[in-house]
Design a protein around this motif. Structure first.
Motif, PDB file in Angstrom:
ATOM      1  N   LEU A   1     -10.665   7.671  -3.364  1.00 13.17           N
ATOM      2  CA  LEU A   1      -9.342   8.207  -3.773  1.00 13.17           C
ATOM      3  C   LEU A   1      -8.934   7.446  -5.105  1.00 13.17           C
ATOM      4  CD1 LEU A   1      -6.753   9.810  -2.909  1.00 13.17           C
ATOM      5  CD2 LEU A   1      -5.993   7.726  -1.619  1.00 13.17           C
ATOM      6  N   ALA A   2      -9.253   6.129  -5.314  1.00 11.62           N
ATOM      7  CA  ALA A   2      -8.866   5.658  -6.429  1.00 11.62           C
ATOM      8  C   ALA A   2      -9.454   5.972  -7.701  1.00 11.62           C
ATOM      9  CB  ALA A   2      -9.234   4.035  -6.361  1.00 11.62           C
ATOM     10  N   LEU A   3     -10.544   6.226  -7.429  1.00  5.64           N
ATOM     11  CA  LEU A   3     -11.436   6.816  -8.622  1.00  5.64           C
ATOM     12  C   LEU A   3     -10.899   8.307  -8.870  1.00  5.64           C
ATOM     13  CD1 LEU A   3     -15.204   6.407  -7.688  1.00  5.64           C
ATOM     14  CD2 LEU A   3     -14.023   5.372  -9.403  1.00  5.64           C
TER      15      LEU A   3
ATOM     16  N   GLU B   1     -10.597   5.083   0.408  1.00  8.97           N
ATOM     17  CA  GLU B   1      -9.874   4.296  -0.565  1.00  8.97           C
ATOM     18  C   GLU B   1     -10.559   4.419  -1.907  1.00  8.97           C
ATOM     19  OE1 GLU B   1     -10.269   3.393   2.502  1.00  8.97           O
ATOM     20  OE2 GLU B   1      -8.274   3.336   3.427  1.00  8.97           O
ATOM     21  N   ILE B   2     -11.860   4.071  -1.857  1.00 11.79           N
ATOM     22  CA  ILE B   2     -12.681   3.899  -3.137  1.00 11.79           C
ATOM     23  C   ILE B   2     -12.655   5.164  -3.860  1.00 11.79           C
ATOM     24  CG2 ILE B   2     -14.778   3.679  -4.111  1.00 11.79           C
ATOM     25  CD1 ILE B   2     -15.311   1.632  -2.201  1.00 11.79           C
TER      26      ILE B   2
ATOM     27  N   LEU C   1       0.742   3.896  -2.857  1.00 12.25           N
ATOM     28  CA  LEU C   1       0.438   5.286  -2.696  1.00 12.25           C
ATOM     29  C   LEU C   1       1.528   6.224  -3.354  1.00 12.25           C
ATOM     30  CD1 LEU C   1      -1.618   5.529   0.385  1.00 12.25           C
ATOM     31  CD2 LEU C   1      -2.193   6.072  -1.845  1.00 12.25           C
TER      32      LEU C   1
ATOM     33  N   GLU D   1       0.684  -1.346   0.011  1.00  8.12           N
ATOM     34  CA  GLU D   1      -0.157   0.075   0.020  1.00  8.12           C
ATOM     35  C   GLU D   1       0.801   1.360  -0.048  1.00  8.12           C
ATOM     36  OE1 GLU D   1      -3.314  -0.096   2.541  1.00  8.12           O
ATOM     37  OE2 GLU D   1      -3.646   1.917   2.212  1.00  8.12           O
TER      38      GLU D   1
ATOM     39  N   MET E   1      -7.795   9.227  -8.805  1.00  8.86           N
ATOM     40  CA  MET E   1      -6.689   9.053  -9.246  1.00  8.86           C
ATOM     41  C   MET E   1      -6.816   8.700 -10.869  1.00  8.86           C
ATOM     42  SD  MET E   1      -4.763   6.868  -6.598  1.00  8.86           S
ATOM     43  CE  MET E   1      -3.840   7.284  -5.108  1.00  8.86           C
TER      44      MET E   1
ATOM     45  N   PRO F   1     -15.900   2.210   6.328  1.00 11.63           N
ATOM     46  CA  PRO F   1     -14.506   1.566   6.178  1.00 11.63           C
ATOM     47  C   PRO F   1     -14.294   1.481   4.599  1.00 11.63           C
ATOM     48  CG  PRO F   1     -15.657   0.060   7.068  1.00 11.63           C
ATOM     49  CD  PRO F   1     -16.612   1.224   7.206  1.00 11.63           C
ATOM     50  N   GLY F   2     -13.256   1.922   4.044  1.00 15.34           N
ATOM     51  CA  GLY F   2     -13.179   1.630   2.553  1.00 15.34           C
ATOM     52  C   GLY F   2     -13.713   2.616   1.618  1.00 15.34           C
ATOM     53  N   MET F   3     -14.359   3.426   2.178  1.00  9.89           N
ATOM     54  CA  MET F   3     -15.106   4.582   1.206  1.00  9.89           C
ATOM     55  C   MET F   3     -13.926   5.627   0.966  1.00  9.89           C
ATOM     56  SD  MET F   3     -17.518   5.005  -0.196  1.00  9.89           S
ATOM     57  CE  MET F   3     -18.992   5.510  -0.575  1.00  9.89           C
TER      58      MET F   3
END
Lengths: 336, 294
Positions: A305-307, A302-303, A250, A246, A309, A298-300
């Motif tokens: 952030l990925a979008l 990261e989701i 990042l 991770e 990116m 939890p997880g939101m």
């Protein structure tokens, strides 16, 4: 391409501005800024090798880990060491150094290993070199995660002195910036850049590509190790998992999204992704908006952030800066 | 002797799973220079699909896993990778990282981060006794399923027009396009195939581990990359053999290492990988087309 001093000045001012925001803000802002500056040290370190040579490395998180643990073995209070790491060698157990000395030890330790693995990595080209660094990362991670007497294994090592704040992080970020800048415009940096654009032509022109890559690899490992030391002494705890995929993902994302071919790209990418990541952390942590309670998800973060990116990559495939540096418009500026 | 045969069967069945992972990754790498980290989530999503249908009739659950994973792979290709297809490999790699991060955390959001236990085909837990050798049924099924799949994919790549186009694209994408190979189609089929293979892997992997957890596909994907590279990039049989080799080496190490070194097994496996790369930088099974030209 000639060194453009205004680039160094502008980027240093940006770092100082970020640090000033941290210094004036509340403790939460201060922590966020410190974390961001530490990430900046790491990403600038990555850019020294990846940006100049064009070879992707997945292995640098290992140098952050080695630097962090190497420093922690010497900076932790003797009492804490006897409690948490009783099996360290006796002379290590009996000594306690300050942050500077500890950081030096950590960096030297990590750079030595960078030199050893670097000799292997630079002999390979392209994807084979990247996969070799990935293999190295797995090796170091496996060893550290199972070397209980050195790292407490899979549980966290606590008790590191909390010596790093926004000020220290800002100074180190400025140092990393200067190292990256002077290296990039040094003869070595320029020759590496030539090899990045056309390896065969660079070799034919008499550039010792392998040796220069090794120099860049070790130097960038050292800067990333500094980042690892800072992170350990900022959080006060270390775990092996902290410096694995991770972390790799990042920091590489920060570099590539900013644009890996320029130092300004490394800086802007780090600031953008770190800021967005923190804002999202606030959003995903739950709370009440307009009297309605929103549960933490939890997880939101990261989701989202990925979008973000993916959208940035889609809009600017060669990064935000697209290989350009921030610079004052000047007659002296040489066109790229 | 008994021990040796059992280890050998273990090695083949682990190696076979790795081989399929490597083939999926090698296919996409060959065609579009994409190091597809998201393949690990293709497998994980397949496992979660099976977990949700744990009480359904097994063939139906398996079919559902294949359909879900193939659709996922095609969607990911269309939305995430197609827009950045012509960017440099670093950008593609970060895109695949981002997709992987997205999917993995999507599973965390939906199902939580904790592993969830379930049973796929509990009957496979039994073993067959052949004289002194005990062979777990699961190993036999794994070897049978993977060899059928490899054979099927191999025939597809050799005999059909699309398959031949894909092999051409894997060797030299630009040249293949100049010869009239349709980029969109070849890449979409590549993702579809990677999806099918990941789904099969997910079924076998679920039967092996009996749990679903968000990061479980990672190990397979890592081995997949490594195997692709040591097998020789752009060389699909090489990727398969590379996967088999990595699997075999890890099982053999598990068998021969003294117990206190066993925890460091991965370190030995990956050190062997670095050694292979140094000795044969172009891979064990070098393809003629992959030689660097100036």
């Amino acid at each position: 391409m000639r060194a453009h001093w205004s680039t160094l000045v502008i980027l240093s001012l940006i770092v100082l501005l970020v640090a000033a925001i941290g210094a004036l803000g509340n403790p939460v802002v201060q922590r966020v800024v410190t974390d961001m500056l530490i990430k900046l040290v790491v990403v600038l370190g990555l850019s020294i090798f990846i940006g100049n040579s064009g070879v992707l490395s997945f292995g640098h998180a290992s140098f952050a880990a080695l630097g962090a643990y190497g420093a922690a073995w010497f900076t932790m209070p003797i009492v804490a060491k006897k409690l948490f790491l009783p099996k360290l060698p006796a002379f290590v157990l009996a000594t306690q150094y300050g942050l500077t000395a500890g950081a030096t030890i950590g960096i030297v330790f990590a750079s030595t290993l960078a030199l050893i693995v670097g000799i292997a990595v630079v002999r390979l080209s392209g994807i084979a070199a990247s996969i070799a660094t990935l293999a190295w990362l797995v090796i170091i991670n496996t060893i550290l995660a199972n070397a209980d007497s050195l790292t407490k294994g899979s549980s966290s090592l606590v008790g590191l002195p909390l010596d790093v704040g926004a000020g220290t992080a800002a100074i180190c970020a400025l140092i990393a910036l200067a190292v990256a800048f002077f290296f990039k415009y040094s003869p070595i940096g320029l020759m590496l850049e030539a090899s990045r654009e056309d390896e065969a032509a660079a070799l034919a022109a008499g550039i010792a590509v392998h040796r220069l890559r090794l120099v860049a690899f070790v130097l960038s490992g050292a800067v990333v190790a500094l980042g690892g030391v800072l992170q350990g002494h900022f959080l006060g705890m270390l775990s092996v998992g902290q410096f694995y995929l991770e972390f790799t993902f990042l920091t590489l994302a920060m570099l590539v999204i900013g644009g890996m071919r320029s130092i300004s790209g490394a800086v802007m990418g780090t600031l953008l992704i770190a800021t967005v990541g923190e804002l999202l952390r606030v959003g995903a942590g739950g709370g009440t908006v307009g009297g309605i309670a929103i549960p933490p998800m939890p997880g939101m973060r990261e989701i989202a952030l990925a979008l973000i990116m993916l959208f940035v990559l889609r809009a600017r495939p060669s990064g935000l800066m697209g290989g350009h540096e921030l610079a004052l418009p000047s007659r002296l500026a040489s066109p790229k | 002797m008994t021990f040796a045969i059992q280890t050998l069967i273990d090695a083949i069945s682990v190696g076979a799973l790795y081989a399929i992972s490597a083939l999926g990754i090698g296919l996409l790498f060959g065609i579009m220079r994409l190091v597809n980290f998201a393949q690990s989530e293709f497998v994980t999503v397949g496992v979660y699909t099976l977990m949700m249908l744990a009480n359904a009739w097994f063939p139906l659950a398996a079919l559902a896993a294949v359909v879900v994973v193939v659709l996922l792979a095609l969607t990911v290709e269309r939305l995430a990778f197609r827009p950045v297809r012509n960017a440099d490999p670093a950008t593609l790699l970060i895109a695949s990282f981002a997709v992987s991060y997205f999917l993995q955390n999507g599973l965390v959001l939906l199902f939580g981060a904790r592993p969830i236990g379930f049973d796929v085909l509990p009957g496979l837990g039994q073993a067959i006794q052949v004289e002194t050798v005990r062979i777990p049924l699961l190993n036999i099924v794994t070897i049978a399923a993977t060899s059928t799949l490899l054979l099927g994919v191999g025939l597809f790549l050799r005999l059909t027009r699309t398959g031949i186009e894909m092999r051409a694209a894997a060797v030299d994408f630009r040249m293949a396009r100049l010869m009239g190979v349709k980029a969109d189609r070849v890449i979409a089929v590549g993702f579809g195939l990677a999806g099918i293979m990941s789904a099969v892997v997910s079924i076998l992997y679920a039967a092996q581990t009996g749990t679903a957890s968000p990061a479980m596909g990672l190990q397979l994907a890592l081995v997949g990359f490594v195997a692709t590279v040591i097998g020789g990039m752009g060389n699909l049989p090489g990727a398969v053999l590379g996967g088999l080799a990595v699997g075999a080496i890890s099982v053999l190490l598990q068998a021969v290492l003294p117990p206190d070194l066993r925890v460091f097994r991965e370190a030995f496996v990956y050190a062997a990988v670095i050694a292979v790369l140094l000795l044969r930088p172009q891979g064990l099974f070098r393809s003629a087309a992959e030689r660097e030209r100036v």
